[in-house]
Design a protein around this motif. Sequence first.
Motif, PDB file in Angstrom:
ATOM      1  N   GLN A 202      91.682   1.917 101.323  1.00 43.14           N
ATOM      2  CA  GLN A 202      92.162   0.769 102.090  1.00 43.14           C
ATOM      3  C   GLN A 202      91.130  -0.348 102.212  1.00 43.14           C
ATOM      4  O   GLN A 202      91.358  -1.335 102.898  1.00 43.14           O
ATOM      5  N   GLU A 203      89.976  -0.195 101.534  1.00 41.22           N
ATOM      6  CA  GLU A 203      88.953  -1.228 101.643  1.00 41.22           C
ATOM      7  C   GLU A 203      88.951  -2.145 100.419  1.00 41.22           C
ATOM      8  O   GLU A 203      89.262  -1.720  99.308  1.00 41.22           O
ATOM      9  N   MET A 204      88.579  -3.405 100.655  1.00 37.06           N
ATOM     10  CA  MET A 204      88.393  -4.358  99.566  1.00 37.06           C
ATOM     11  C   MET A 204      86.897  -4.578  99.385  1.00 37.06           C
ATOM     12  O   MET A 204      86.192  -4.942 100.332  1.00 37.06           O
ATOM     13  N   ALA A 304     100.082  -3.248  90.018  1.00 37.43           N
ATOM     14  CA  ALA A 304      99.296  -2.269  90.776  1.00 37.43           C
ATOM     15  C   ALA A 304     100.204  -1.205  91.392  1.00 37.43           C
ATOM     16  O   ALA A 304      99.867  -0.010  91.390  1.00 37.43           O
ATOM     17  N   ARG A 305     101.346  -1.636  91.900  1.00 36.72           N
ATOM     18  CA  ARG A 305     102.286  -0.665  92.479  1.00 36.72           C
ATOM     19  C   ARG A 305     102.794   0.301  91.410  1.00 36.72           C
ATOM     20  O   ARG A 305     102.956   1.496  91.669  1.00 36.72           O
ATOM     21  N   ARG A 306     103.054  -0.226  90.200  1.00 36.68           N
ATOM     22  CA  ARG A 306     103.528   0.647  89.127  1.00 36.68           C
ATOM     23  C   ARG A 306     102.440   1.634  88.712  1.00 36.68           C
ATOM     24  O   ARG A 306     102.727   2.805  88.435  1.00 36.68           O
ATOM     25  N   MET A 307     101.187   1.160  88.633  1.00 41.95           N
ATOM     26  CA  MET A 307     100.081   2.069  88.317  1.00 41.95           C
ATOM     27  C   MET A 307      99.987   3.185  89.349  1.00 41.95           C
ATOM     28  O   MET A 307      99.774   4.353  89.008  1.00 41.95           O
ATOM     29  N   SER A 346      95.574  -6.636 101.776  1.00 42.23           N
ATOM     30  CA  SER A 346      96.844  -6.028 102.179  1.00 42.23           C
ATOM     31  C   SER A 346      97.289  -4.971 101.175  1.00 42.23           C
ATOM     32  O   SER A 346      97.798  -3.905 101.554  1.00 42.23           O
ATOM     33  N   LEU A 347      97.082  -5.248  99.885  1.00 45.17           N
ATOM     34  CA  LEU A 347      97.476  -4.300  98.836  1.00 45.17           C
ATOM     35  C   LEU A 347      96.649  -3.023  98.929  1.00 45.17           C
ATOM     36  O   LEU A 347      97.172  -1.917  98.723  1.00 45.17           O
ATOM     37  N   LEU A 351      98.552   0.538  99.339  1.00 42.63           N
ATOM     38  CA  LEU A 351      98.432   1.613  98.354  1.00 42.63           C
ATOM     39  C   LEU A 351      97.470   2.713  98.799  1.00 42.63           C
ATOM     40  O   LEU A 351      97.392   3.762  98.166  1.00 42.63           O
ATOM     41  N   ASP A 352      96.733   2.459  99.875  1.00 45.55           N
ATOM     42  CA  ASP A 352      95.777   3.425 100.430  1.00 45.55           C
ATOM     43  C   ASP A 352      94.712   3.795  99.403  1.00 45.55           C
ATOM     44  O   ASP A 352      94.408   4.966  99.186  1.00 45.55           O
ATOM     45  N   ILE A 353      94.157   2.768  98.757  1.00 42.58           N
ATOM     46  CA  ILE A 353      93.095   2.964  97.760  1.00 42.58           C
ATOM     47  C   ILE A 353      92.078   1.834  97.908  1.00 42.58           C
ATOM     48  O   ILE A 353      92.397   0.776  98.458  1.00 42.58           O
ATOM     49  N   PRO A 354      90.847   2.023  97.412  1.00 44.80           N
ATOM     50  CA  PRO A 354      89.911   0.903  97.384  1.00 44.80           C
ATOM     51  C   PRO A 354      90.232  -0.049  96.235  1.00 44.80           C
ATOM     52  O   PRO A 354      90.644   0.385  95.160  1.00 44.80           O
TER      53      PRO A 354
END
Length: 444
Positions: A202-204, A304-307, A346-347, A351-354
């Motif tokens: 969740q971090e950028m 990114a959502r598809r990945m 936000s993304l 997606l709950d990823i860095p």
Amino acid sequence: MKDKVPPHNDEAERAALGAVLINFKPEVLDTVQRHVRSEDFYKTAHQIIFAAISELFNKGEAVDILTLTNELSHRGDLEKAGGPGYVTGLTSAVPTSANVEYYAKIVKEMSIRRTLIDISGKITVNAHSETRECGEIVEEAEKYIFEINDRQQSSGSFKDAREVIQQTITAIEKRYQTKDNYTGIPGGFSALDDMTSGFQNQEMIIIGARPSVGKTAFALSLASNISIAQGIPCGFFTLEMSAMSLMQRIIAAEARINSQRLRSGLLRPSDFNALTDAAGRIYEAPLYIDDTPNIRLLELRSSARRMKSKHDVKVLIVDYIGLISTEDKSIPRHEQMAEVSRSLKSLARELDIPIIALSQVGRQSEGKEPGLADLRESGAIEQDADMVMFLHRDRGISDEGEGPPEMIETQLIVAKQRNGPVGTVKLAFIPHFTKFETLTYQNP
């Protein structure tokens, strides 16, 4: 079909308003406002009444039938709201406020259904328009749906501390049992991973540097360490070069073949064994590359959502943030970059990823260590980022494999880390292979 009444529930709307007005309590209004806005009501009278109730409460005034009627009369909206008799009758629509959340959820659901119907109509009109490109229509349709999804997720709900502490203790126990050194995704550089505990979900994370200092080389080193060495699914957005050009650099780094020899084709017989071994490792790696040039923000989010959905990527790398296009080109550049920055943050949460994004720094940092104020084009990047790192080294040698040194000591400056320490890590840059490696010594 044209004459079909849009989805709505008049009883639920009146019950929601009535529940607020019966023995008014702020928490009851808060419950309704958490789910609906005035425009979510289907009936115009109900929209006007709810807006007036909210305005009275915001001004700190009492909320009851008398004050509401006076407010509506003062606005000139009393008749539009159905008149005094209709407003008074709302309190008889429901005997208690106990089920107010149930009524509010019905109102919200009907509103979303009406919005979906409206969107379907717009998509149909666009699809019949021969002046609109197909890709543009699809992108606009995705934007509509994402806006509804964002609205659903931003309901303003909160969590009880008892619930959060249970989840936190469970996570701590899991880390204790597995004895993991890092809580996030390790980048493959021990000194950096020790400082950050890995890249956190969740971090950028922003990586900044002046041109030709090694941003792409460092990003590719991270991608290789994560996907090839550790087998962790990684997505890579390359906006400056093609997927094949990117892959040549990865192969050169993995096979430890001079990148210029690889590009020119002047390979030695001994290079082919290393090349074959490296290609085999890369072939098995869960690395996914999107090389769409001038990618738009919505396209990046969609890809990114598809990945994430198809390959369950655990981290995304974007090279680089300044090349992402926004929909509205008329707004100032710093506002466009602020939109990109907010969207990436936000993304990452969605997606709950860095998400690791590269960024250029301003010319004013030339010849000195860059700082947060040197990030180009928007202060929003510094504000939104959970971690900001800068690459800094002697600019006498570029990152394209030119020059004689076999290793160049490079500083990786962790200038901001929201949940950890800041400091400087020393890395080894290998110009011939255009890759970064852990420096065997880390003297202060």
